[in-house]
Motif scaffolding. Sequence first.
Motif, mmCIF file in Angstrom:
data_model
loop_
_atom_site.group_PDB
_atom_site.id
_atom_site.type_symbol
_atom_site.label_atom_id
_atom_site.label_comp_id
_atom_site.label_asym_id
_atom_site.label_seq_id
_atom_site.Cartn_x
_atom_site.Cartn_y
_atom_site.Cartn_z
ATOM 1 N N PHE A 206 -0.485 -7.230 -2.764
ATOM 2 C CA PHE A 206 -0.736 -6.801 -1.617
ATOM 3 C C PHE A 206 -0.851 -4.699 -1.486
ATOM 4 O O PHE A 206 0.730 -4.863 -1.660
ATOM 5 N N HIS B 230 -0.148 -2.005 1.573
ATOM 6 C CA HIS B 230 -0.195 -2.021 3.155
ATOM 7 C C HIS B 230 -1.401 -0.518 3.181
ATOM 8 O O HIS B 230 -1.290 0.256 2.627
ATOM 9 N N GLN C 222 5.791 0.398 8.312
ATOM 10 C CA GLN C 222 5.337 -1.571 7.576
ATOM 11 C C GLN C 222 7.368 -2.330 7.610
ATOM 12 O O GLN C 222 7.872 -0.969 7.602
ATOM 13 N N HIS D 259 8.397 -7.079 3.633
ATOM 14 C CA HIS D 259 7.195 -8.221 3.571
ATOM 15 C C HIS D 259 6.944 -8.197 4.027
ATOM 16 O O HIS D 259 6.316 -9.606 4.761
ATOM 17 N N HIS E 105 3.590 -9.072 3.657
ATOM 18 C CA HIS E 105 2.066 -9.650 3.129
ATOM 19 C C HIS E 105 2.999 -11.067 2.818
ATOM 20 O O HIS E 105 1.912 -12.040 3.105
ATOM 21 N N SER F 196 2.109 -13.934 -5.526
ATOM 22 C CA SER F 196 2.608 -12.483 -4.515
ATOM 23 C C SER F 196 3.071 -11.737 -4.782
ATOM 24 O O SER F 196 4.673 -11.983 -4.796
ATOM 25 N N LYS F 197 3.018 -10.375 -4.936
ATOM 26 C CA LYS F 197 3.919 -8.969 -4.036
ATOM 27 C C LYS F 197 3.505 -8.597 -3.625
ATOM 28 O O LYS F 197 2.508 -7.894 -3.543
ATOM 29 N N GLY F 198 3.932 -7.756 -2.842
ATOM 30 C CA GLY F 198 3.797 -6.191 -1.380
ATOM 31 C C GLY F 198 4.196 -5.205 -2.153
ATOM 32 O O GLY F 198 5.013 -5.059 -3.089
ATOM 33 N N TYR G 33 4.715 -2.187 -1.641
ATOM 34 C CA TYR G 33 5.003 -1.513 -0.253
ATOM 35 C C TYR G 33 5.840 -0.505 -0.403
ATOM 36 O O TYR G 33 6.345 0.717 -1.441
ATOM 37 N N TYR H 67 -4.866 -9.873 8.837
ATOM 38 C CA TYR H 67 -3.918 -10.087 7.779
ATOM 39 C C TYR H 67 -4.101 -11.807 8.668
ATOM 40 O O TYR H 67 -3.475 -13.087 7.847
#
Length: 296
Positions: free
Chosen positions: A14, A16, A21, A24, A26, A48-50, A52, A270
């Motif tokens: 994910f 952003h 932000q 986490h 996502h 899943s990984k954000g 960031y 989202y």
Amino acid sequence: MKVVGNSMKIAVGFVHGIGKQKEHFHAAMAGLISKRLGEICPAVELVSKGIYWADITDRLEDELKEKLAPDHLHWNKWIDARGYAISFLGDAIAYQPLPHKAGDDDRNYIYTAIHERFYEKLQELAQCTGPSAPLCIISHSLGTIIASNFIYDLQNGRLPSGKLASISEDPSALVRGDTLTHFYTMGSPIAIWTMRYNDFGKPISFPSPALLAEGLPYGEWVNFYDKDDVIAYPLKRLSAEYDAAVTEDVEVRNPGFLASTPLNSHGGYYRSRTVIERIAKSLAELYDQTTRQPIR
């Protein structure tokens, strides 16, 4: 594509967009997609990984606000309107790469630092799912441009020196972007970014050239946009190249308070049921196409 028994792991990154932000960001959307996927295709496990990157630009933006504080500019005290403007416009401006000569990569340290973060998260995903797992990228706002640029640079040998120069030689097909099957852009301003080119530029090659070479042309690039979102635009009409690369521009109606206003609609992707459902069903179809197992 690796299937163990009757199960499959899919790596999801994910990315952003602009503004303040949280690390986490996502988690809620990842949970909703996983829940829906579990209902229609429980054999698929999402990892899943954000990706960031806000902390990279936040430091400069906070420093700029401190430098300007003694000027007592209007609207700072009550609603921090200028802080809002610095946060939103600052991300996009700071990320923009500067013209530079070969070997002068330090001038583009924001662009490079964000892409290095992207690389690190792909490595983490590969460690969790295996080096050849399918890769899905879900991006929002400025994150759609970051994801597109990262993939484009990787596909076209435009990686700078340093850490990023080693991506193309990474032993993991996932990290190299070779297993990219799904690309989702939400609230994307890519159309505006293409105005830098008189022909509106060229998109990433999609599906992944490596998958096409193996005769595996499944997957999709779906661009979600809300007509009330002034930052979001369709992509297929930009050029013949974009029309071929983008599977579909999907109009959505984002949820949320005042979601029909120009800016409040921008963050609703989202939580959009339309977006969640489309992504979950498409990932289930990937499993079906790979294993020939019918989905529910």
